[in-house]
Design an enzyme around this catalytic site. Structure first.
Site, PDB file in Angstrom:
ATOM      1  N   HIS A 195       0.820  -1.212   0.000  1.00  0.00           N
ATOM      2  CA  HIS A 195       0.000   0.000   0.000  1.00  0.00           C
ATOM      3  C   HIS A 195       0.857   1.266   0.000  1.00  0.00           C
ATOM      4  CE1 HIS A 195      -3.198   2.797   0.922  1.00  0.00           C
ATOM      5  NE2 HIS A 195      -2.425   3.293   1.861  1.00  0.00           N
ATOM      6  N   GLU A 436      -5.668 -13.038 -15.156  1.00  0.00           N
ATOM      7  CA  GLU A 436      -4.647 -13.035 -14.113  1.00  0.00           C
ATOM      8  C   GLU A 436      -4.413 -14.433 -13.557  1.00  0.00           C
ATOM      9  OE1 GLU A 436      -6.037 -10.570 -10.832  1.00  0.00           O
ATOM     10  OE2 GLU A 436      -8.104 -11.004 -11.349  1.00  0.00           O
ATOM     11  N   ASP A 460      -0.940 -10.685 -10.276  1.00  0.00           N
ATOM     12  CA  ASP A 460      -1.370 -12.030  -9.918  1.00  0.00           C
ATOM     13  C   ASP A 460      -0.930 -13.044 -10.967  1.00  0.00           C
ATOM     14  OD1 ASP A 460      -2.409 -11.784  -7.403  1.00  0.00           O
ATOM     15  OD2 ASP A 460      -4.428 -11.267  -8.079  1.00  0.00           O
ATOM     16  N   CYS A 507      -3.423  -4.032 -16.926  1.00  0.00           N
ATOM     17  CA  CYS A 507      -3.574  -3.097 -15.814  1.00  0.00           C
ATOM     18  C   CYS A 507      -2.686  -3.463 -14.623  1.00  0.00           C
ATOM     19  CB  CYS A 507      -5.027  -2.988 -15.379  1.00  0.00           C
ATOM     20  SG  CYS A 507      -5.734  -4.553 -14.861  1.00  0.00           S
TER      21      CYS A 507
END
Lengths: 580, 87
Positions: A195, A436, A460, A507
């Protein structure tokens, strides 16, 4: 006063590029242990506590006000709850009882009372209630700091420019901090996709993460100089080095400014091949960055923000209002909205998934939505209602089979029919999936029949293809975007999509990395969606690139079988591009 | 002293927001206000006491009010529960 210690540089993981020079502010959870010693008498100790409570209230009142103004009611609610705890009459009553019977200090008696409350919460069955224990701890430490004459740091009230040094930054820290005063982050834990790192890149401020013991080695007030793209931080550097970094920072800021000249320019190669450069965003507030960086659309709206930091599921109307602001804010440009992607490392306090051995292989994302129809339908209703307001593209995460896509589309049809009988005109929208999971990448040719687009989620995809936990620092070297298998899968997915006339985007983190831009363009991705702060950098590189060269590069990369060779080939190509 | 037993019907149960609304309302009155549920007793003006009962949707609890303004206090609080904490 800056201490004169000067040490070897600390090394960690590059979190967000840029040069940073400034004074450290160390956020440390230092011990607030209090001992049982005799106090100055019950009435005097009680009035000390009352004073500390009053000071805390004034402080929190200010925090609530600033937070509400800059971040909205939702974020302010966290601190309003803390204010209510300070007003709780039981705190005073029970503290007084202890003071009268034990003749101890206010901090001792107050700590005991708060610890008792904390235990009550942390032993409750309900996860939401267990998390309230953290609120009690937070309030306790604020009041204790006043009693012990220690500093209370409210990031929302930062007055001077600082480099934040912390174990890790929680979403509540980054959400409420005074952004204009934060020069950079240094954290002990976390990797590129933590994060703290993602947030630093979104805000366009430099960061180094995973420094292990930064909060031990750095003291508040120390001078810090670091390069966010190298992952190296100097503590109290010699003047010459500090000056050098100040110069580099100046250059970096000028470079940032020069990027602004690219606002309004097309995202095309020298030979006129265009690629859509879109933004990954996580909240309504990010619209500001979408505009500032001239994104051509939103390639990934993570809808988790609507579900996090609250105590129950958001209603259809709440969701509709948020999506509406974003879709309208994009003024007809495409907006890819990903349906709820919880599970894995993201959990909701009010929705118990249960303990899992392998959360990343467990109950998450579309797997939850397809089993919890009311949850899924509420989100789909809100999404379909915004379809007439712009170019909506709904995207399902974690798809691993055709059956899941068929079922998810069926749910969309059910919801659409419902809305139409209620009199809503739904209008046009696209439906796509994230690629993914390796099984989806392998079946891309079949999946393409059922969708309007693919968006490749590399974070992922790499972790599942290479069977490596991307949060595990011990094996971070195995999390390897240069792995030839990844390029083969990406190529296969793009070819499969194009064969059926569907557009294919990306993305994941790879999409925003300047290292991979040329090869991804050469593989003929139609869209790259990235952290908004990378968009103008990508546009600048794209406009220096020849599509024909990029295609040749992609061919060479696909022919290589070793990740080291791939890394080297990319390095050679990129450095010749930079010189051009 | 007067009292009444009520059932909690709002979706989230006695979470921070409803508990906050209840405590604010209770604190306006002079009377002592106690909440009793499953043999535990909480101070109705204490958010931490109230949350500590862990009241969930569908649970019953008794509001006991004792003091000069007890009638008004009880009816205000019962209405609040019945209206699911919406003003």
């Amino acid at each position: 006063m800056a201490p004169s210690r000067s040490e070897l540089p600390l090394s960690g993981t590059p979190g967000s590029p840029g040069f940073c020079v400034g004074r450290a502010l160390v956020l440390k959870h230092d011990s607030l242990e209090v001992e049982q010693v005799a106090g100055a008498g019950p009435s005097q100790e009680l009035s000390r506590l009352q004073n500390a409570l009053e000071q805390s209230k004034i402080e929190l009142g200010r925090v609530v006000e600033v937070t509400r103004k800059s971040m909205g009611d939702d974020k302010a609610q966290i601190f309003e709850a803390h204010l209510m705890v300070l007003d709780d009459p039981e705190i005073l009553a029970q503290t007084e009882k202890i003071l009268n019977s034990e003749n101890s200090t206010a901090e001792w008696a107050f700590s005991n009372v708060m610890d008792h409350f904390e235990n009550v919460f942390s032993s409750m069955k309900n996860e939401y209630m267990r998390e309230r224990a953290a609120d009690v701890r937070d309030v306790k430490s604020r009041v204790l700091r006043h009693l012990l004459n220690k500093d209370v740091i409210d990031l929302v009230n930062l007055q001077n420019e600082v480099v934040l040094v912390a174990d890790d930054l929680a979403p509540s820290d980054t959400a409420t901090m005074n952004r204009s005063k934060v020069l950079g982050f240094l954290t002990n834990i976390g990797g590129k996709t933590s994060h703290s790192a993602i947030m630093a890149r979104t805000l366009g401020i430099p960061a180094v993460v995973g420094l292990k013991d930064a909060t031990e080695k750095i003291k508040t007030g120390d001078w810090i100089a670091f390069d966010g793209s190298q992952g190296v931080a100097y503590v109290n550097p010699p003047t010459a080095l500090k000056d050098q970094y100040l110069g580099l920072r100046e250059e970096f800021l000028n470079y940032r400014k020069s990027l602004l000249d690219l606002v309004g320019q097309k995202s095309v190669t020298l030979d006129d091949h265009s690629v859509e450069l879109a933004a990954n965003i996580g909240t309504v507030d990010d619209l500001e960055f979408v505009k500032k960086n001239d994104a051509e659309g939103v390639g990934l709206l993570r809808t988790e923000f609507i579900y996090l930091n609250r105590s129950s599921f958001p209603t259809e109307e709440e969701q509709y209002q948020s999506y509406k602001r974003i879709v309208e804010g994009l003024k007809g440009k495409p907006v890819v909205i990903r349906t709820l992607d919880i599970g894995g490392d993201k959990n909701l306090s009010y929705f118990d998934i249960g303990k899992e051995q392998n959360p990343f292989l467990g109950y998450r994302a579309i797997r939850i939505c397809l089993r919890d129809k009311p949850l899924f339908h509420t989100q789909l209703r809100a999404l379909l209602r915004v379809a007439p307001l712009g170019d909506l593209r709904i995207m399902f995460p974690m798809i691993s089979s055709i059956e899941e896509v068929v079922q998810a589309k069926k749910e969309v049809q059910i919801v659409k029919a419902q809305l139409e009988t209620e009199g809503f005109r739904v209008g046009n929208f696209q439906i796509g999936i994230m690629i993914e999971v390796p099984s989806a990448a392998i079946m891309a040719d079949e999946l393409a029949e059922h969708v309007d687009f693919f968006s490749i989620g590399t974070n992922d995809l790499i972790q599942y293809t290479c069977a490596v936990d991307r949060m595990n620092q011990k094996i971070q070297d195995l999390y390897n975007p240069h792995h030839p298998a990844i390029f083969r899968l990406i190529n296969q997915v793009i070819k499969a999509g194009h064969a059926k006339g569907k557009w294919v985007g990306m993305c994941g983190e790879m999409a925003g990395s300047s290292e991979f831009l040329a090869v991804l363009v050469g593989l003929e991705l139609d869209e790259l969606s990235m952290n908004p702060s990378n968009i103008l950098v990508a546009r600048k590189s794209l406009r220096k690139l020849k599509f024909s060269d990029a295609k040749n590069l992609a061919k060479r990369i696909l022919s290589l079988s070793d990740s080291k060779q791939i890394e080297e080939e990319l390095r050679k190509f990129n450095s010749s591009l930079e010189k051009a | 002293m007067i009292s009444q037993t009520v059932t909690l019907t709002n979706e989230t149960g006695m979470h921070a927001r409803p508990a906050g609304i209840f405590v604010k309302a209770a604190s306006q009155f002079q009377s002592d206000i106690k909440i009793e549920a499953a043999g535990q007793v909480a101070n109705g003006k204490s958010i931490m006491n109230l949350l500590g009962l862990g009241l969930e949707k569908g649970m019953n609890f008794t509001i006991q009010v004792d003091g000069a303004d007890e009638d008004e206090a009880l009816s205000t609080l019962v209405t609040l529960i019945q209206k699911q904490f919406e003003a």
